[in-house]
Motif scaffolding. Structure first.
Motif, mmCIF file in Angstrom:
data_model
loop_
_atom_site.group_PDB
_atom_site.id
_atom_site.type_symbol
_atom_site.label_atom_id
_atom_site.label_comp_id
_atom_site.label_asym_id
_atom_site.label_seq_id
_atom_site.Cartn_x
_atom_site.Cartn_y
_atom_site.Cartn_z
ATOM 1 N N ALA A 186 0.827 -1.210 0.000
ATOM 2 C CA ALA A 186 0.000 0.000 0.000
ATOM 3 C C ALA A 186 0.858 1.255 0.000
ATOM 4 C CB ALA A 186 -0.925 -0.009 1.215
ATOM 5 N N ILE A 187 1.962 1.239 0.741
ATOM 6 C CA ILE A 187 2.840 2.414 0.781
ATOM 7 C C ILE A 187 3.524 2.613 -0.566
ATOM 8 C CG2 ILE A 187 5.058 3.188 1.717
ATOM 9 C CD1 ILE A 187 4.041 2.553 4.457
ATOM 10 N N LYS A 201 10.526 11.192 -1.552
ATOM 11 C CA LYS A 201 9.937 9.881 -1.826
ATOM 12 C C LYS A 201 10.921 8.755 -1.520
ATOM 13 C CE LYS A 201 6.554 11.023 -5.434
ATOM 14 N NZ LYS A 201 6.106 10.720 -6.810
ATOM 15 N N ALA A 202 12.178 8.966 -1.877
ATOM 16 C CA ALA A 202 13.188 7.929 -1.668
ATOM 17 C C ALA A 202 13.443 7.667 -0.195
ATOM 18 C CB ALA A 202 14.486 8.336 -2.355
ATOM 19 N N LEU A 203 13.166 8.654 0.652
ATOM 20 C CA LEU A 203 13.407 8.503 2.087
ATOM 21 C C LEU A 203 12.295 7.743 2.801
ATOM 22 C CD1 LEU A 203 14.749 12.092 2.910
ATOM 23 C CD2 LEU A 203 16.074 9.969 2.814
ATOM 24 N N ILE A 204 11.123 7.648 2.180
ATOM 25 C CA ILE A 204 10.002 6.944 2.815
ATOM 26 C C ILE A 204 10.252 5.440 2.706
ATOM 27 C CG2 ILE A 204 7.522 6.493 2.747
ATOM 28 C CD1 ILE A 204 7.154 9.277 1.570
ATOM 29 N N PRO A 205 10.355 4.745 3.828
ATOM 30 C CA PRO A 205 10.690 3.317 3.777
ATOM 31 C C PRO A 205 9.567 2.488 3.173
ATOM 32 C CG PRO A 205 10.102 3.955 6.014
ATOM 33 C CD PRO A 205 10.144 5.216 5.213
ATOM 34 N N GLU A 206 9.950 1.376 2.563
ATOM 35 C CA GLU A 206 8.966 0.449 2.000
ATOM 36 C C GLU A 206 9.092 -0.938 2.619
ATOM 37 O OE1 GLU A 206 8.854 0.320 -2.217
ATOM 38 O OE2 GLU A 206 8.608 2.486 -2.462
ATOM 39 N N ALA A 207 9.941 -1.087 3.605
ATOM 40 C CA ALA A 207 10.086 -2.370 4.292
ATOM 41 C C ALA A 207 9.336 -2.302 5.623
ATOM 42 C CB ALA A 207 11.557 -2.684 4.540
ATOM 43 N N ALA A 208 8.529 -3.321 5.885
ATOM 44 C CA ALA A 208 7.779 -3.385 7.143
ATOM 45 C C ALA A 208 8.016 -4.738 7.789
ATOM 46 C CB ALA A 208 6.285 -3.167 6.891
#
Length: 565
Positions: A186-187, A201-208
């Motif tokens: 979703a992110i 945008k590149a700083l927003i993490p995509e790993a959870a």
């Protein structure tokens, strides 16, 4: 003494244990303990008693708040001491965070950044209100139903924070692996529509990750590597599916997160509460209304509202998203979810009577009805076409499109009965335990294998024989020998509780023949909101009506503790 109705059938294990470890416990205390154990098994944190019944009780087993005894009497509430401590700690931490404020020095700069992210007036958009609240408060509570934009809100929120401080250390987590995977997807999608610079945008993490992994669970001890003395190295923690967090886990998260860090909790307060004791997110979201001082902080940003007298501090941190962007006004699923959430039985029935393309109701009590077989073959049809190959990605994709949900584990309309029925209808297995196409759900954590309660595996053929595949991080699939798979069960069907944190294109909810305490309004609402494109209900109208009329309230003192101004 307010306790579950089935006290006359209390499990012998409770009374036998008490007789063994506390033979001299006063009768009134022993009865209260038995009531409490039964209530906790149903998710309650405590029970309500008449304090006068304990006025003459002097016992090493019973104390008041602050005492070191196994049971605590706090006003009219009777607790196991551990859970009383959990509740006090959660309330104290949330209140402390709610009363703190984050300094915003450059109001004009914040206005400009908000304008870049949002194009319409902020006073008309609750998503932007949530983003703004997070700039001023270290605790933000965002509740909303399916499709109300919780994830896009948090992406905008993180973008704004990162634009002001690119060095922020951000963590993303959820109670289950499936919920964490959904949050990642979703992110990633929301970032595509984000009106921010490439750098932000590149700083927003995509790993959870799961909360257990984030905190560093030490096996099944209930202890974690991260705690107050060894806190998480984070400046911001986003937790999705917060309604699934039980009281003990919420305490662990709050203890491990530095008070200087921001905590953003996302969830749907109307969904089923956690499997374990407590309804923490629902209790937190009961705090409503903003204070005059906080509204004055928001006024320069176009926020207009009426202050609530004696508003709790937590009310300043809470925003509810109400507009669904997923379902159109004429969507059957959307309207049905609203009727279920509010318990409007007449509206629920009327929606089905008027009809909609994305909902259906088969009013039958028999699972031997030919229509049930047709639904099962249609639902699992794509999956059947993939299970004779070792293409795990295709198999998981097909399996995730359809889910058979139910309220109970036992009985013909429970997980066990439905799994047998599906295997028979699809002619799977032929008496074998392992066969190509068998889906399984892990039922106990195995930290060595990195498999956790609720994880789904699919048994598929390979050149080396049958292997059970599990989804890993980064779209990688792990294959295990069937003999190595830890405690598990067949998963053609699953309970609605187990489906939380997941979404499917199509959902078939099977109701039991009669109403039971487990079958209630939040369960129906949660089942409906698992479906994205098609929801089918199987069962009789009287059972559905009784479920929608049942709104359980878990006993706890947390809600009351958090209502203080």
């Amino acid at each position: 003494m307010n306790a579950p109705e089935q006290l006359d059938v209390l499990p012998d294990v409770y009374s036998n244990w008490l007789r063994r470890v506390a033979p001299d416990m006063p009768d009134v205390l022993q009865q209260a303990a038995l009531c409490l154990f039964t209530a906790m098994a149903e998710g309650h944190v405590c029970i309500t008693v008449d304090p006068q019944e304990f006025a003459d009780v002097t016992s090493e087993w019973l104390g008041r708040p602050g005492d070191y005894t196994p049971f605590i009497l706090d006003g009219p509430r009777f607790y196991l001491a551990r859970y009383h401590n959990h509740e006090q700690a959660v309330a104290a931490s949330l209140e402390q965070r709610a009363r703190l404020a984050c300094v915003v020095n450059d109001v004009d700069g914040l206005k400009q950044e908000l304008a870049r992210l949002f194009k319409t007036e902020i006073s008309t958009d609750r998503q932007r209100l949530a983003v703004l609240v997070a700039q001023f408060k270290p605790l933000t509570l965002i509740s909303g139903g399916p499709g109300t934009g919780k994830t896009s809100t948090v992406v905008n929120l993180l973008a704004l924070l990162l634009a002001r401080d690119p060095q922020l250390r951000i963590g993303l987590a959820a109670p289950t692996g499936k919920a964490a995977q959904r949050l990642v997807g979703a992110i990633a999608t929301a970032k595509d529509y984000l009106a921010a610079s490439v750098e932000v945008k590149a700083l927003i993490p995509e790993a959870a990750t799961t909360l257990h992994r984030l905190l560093g669970a030490l096996g099944d001890t209930g202890r974690f590597r991260h705690h107050a003395e060894n806190p998480l190295a984070l400046d911001v923690l986003v937790v999705d599916e917060a309604s699934m967090i039980d009281l003990a886990m919420m305490r662990a998260v709050l203890a491990a997160l530095p008070m200087s860090a921001r905590l953003i909790l996302l969830g749907d307060k109307d969904q089923l509460a956690s499997v374990e004791a407590g309804s923490v997110f629902g209790d937190i979201c009961a705090a409503q209304g903003m204070t005059e001082d906080f509204l004055a902080l928001l006024a320069p940003f176009g926020i207009a509202g009426e202050a609530q007298a004696n508003a709790p501090a937590l009310g300043n941190c809470r925003v509810e998203l109400t507009h669904s962007y997923r379902f159109a006004a004429d969507s059957g699923i959307g309207r049905l979810a609203t009727a279920a959430r509010t318990g409007d039985v007449d509206l629920f029935m009327q929606i089905y009577e008027t009809g909609a393309a994305d909902i259906a109701w088969v009013q039958s009590a028999s699972l031997h009805d030919s229509r049930f077989a047709a639904l099962i073959h249609a639902g699992f049809g794509d999956y059947l076409n993939t299970v004779q190959t070792d293409n795990a990605a295709a198999a998981f994709s097909a399996f995730q499109r359809f889910r058979l949900l139910c309220a109970h584990r036992q009985g013909p309309a429970g997980v066990e009965g439905l799994n047998r029925q599906v295997q028979r209808l699809l002619q799977f297995g032929s008496g074998q335990v392992w066969y190509a196409g068998r889906p399984v759900m892990i039922t106990a954590n195995d930290h060595a294998l990195r498999l956790f309660n609720g994880d789904i595996g699919l048994c598929l053929p390979t050149a080396q024989g049958l292997r059970v595949f599990f989804e890993g991080e980064g779209g990688v699939y792990r294959a295990l020998l069937p003999a190595r798979v830890p405690a598990h069960e067949t998963a053609f069907a699953m309970t609605v509780h187990k489906s939380q944190g997941s979404e499917f294109e199509q959902v078939l909810l099977v109701l039991p023949e009669q109403q039971t305490p487990v079958l209630n309004r939040p369960l129906i609402y949660t089942a409906i909101t698992r479906a994205k494109k098609q929801f089918t209900l199987w069962g009789m109208p009287a059972v559905a009506a009784a479920a929608l009329a049942s709104l359980p309230q878990r006993e706890s003192g947390l809600r009351e503790r958090l209502q203080r101004p």
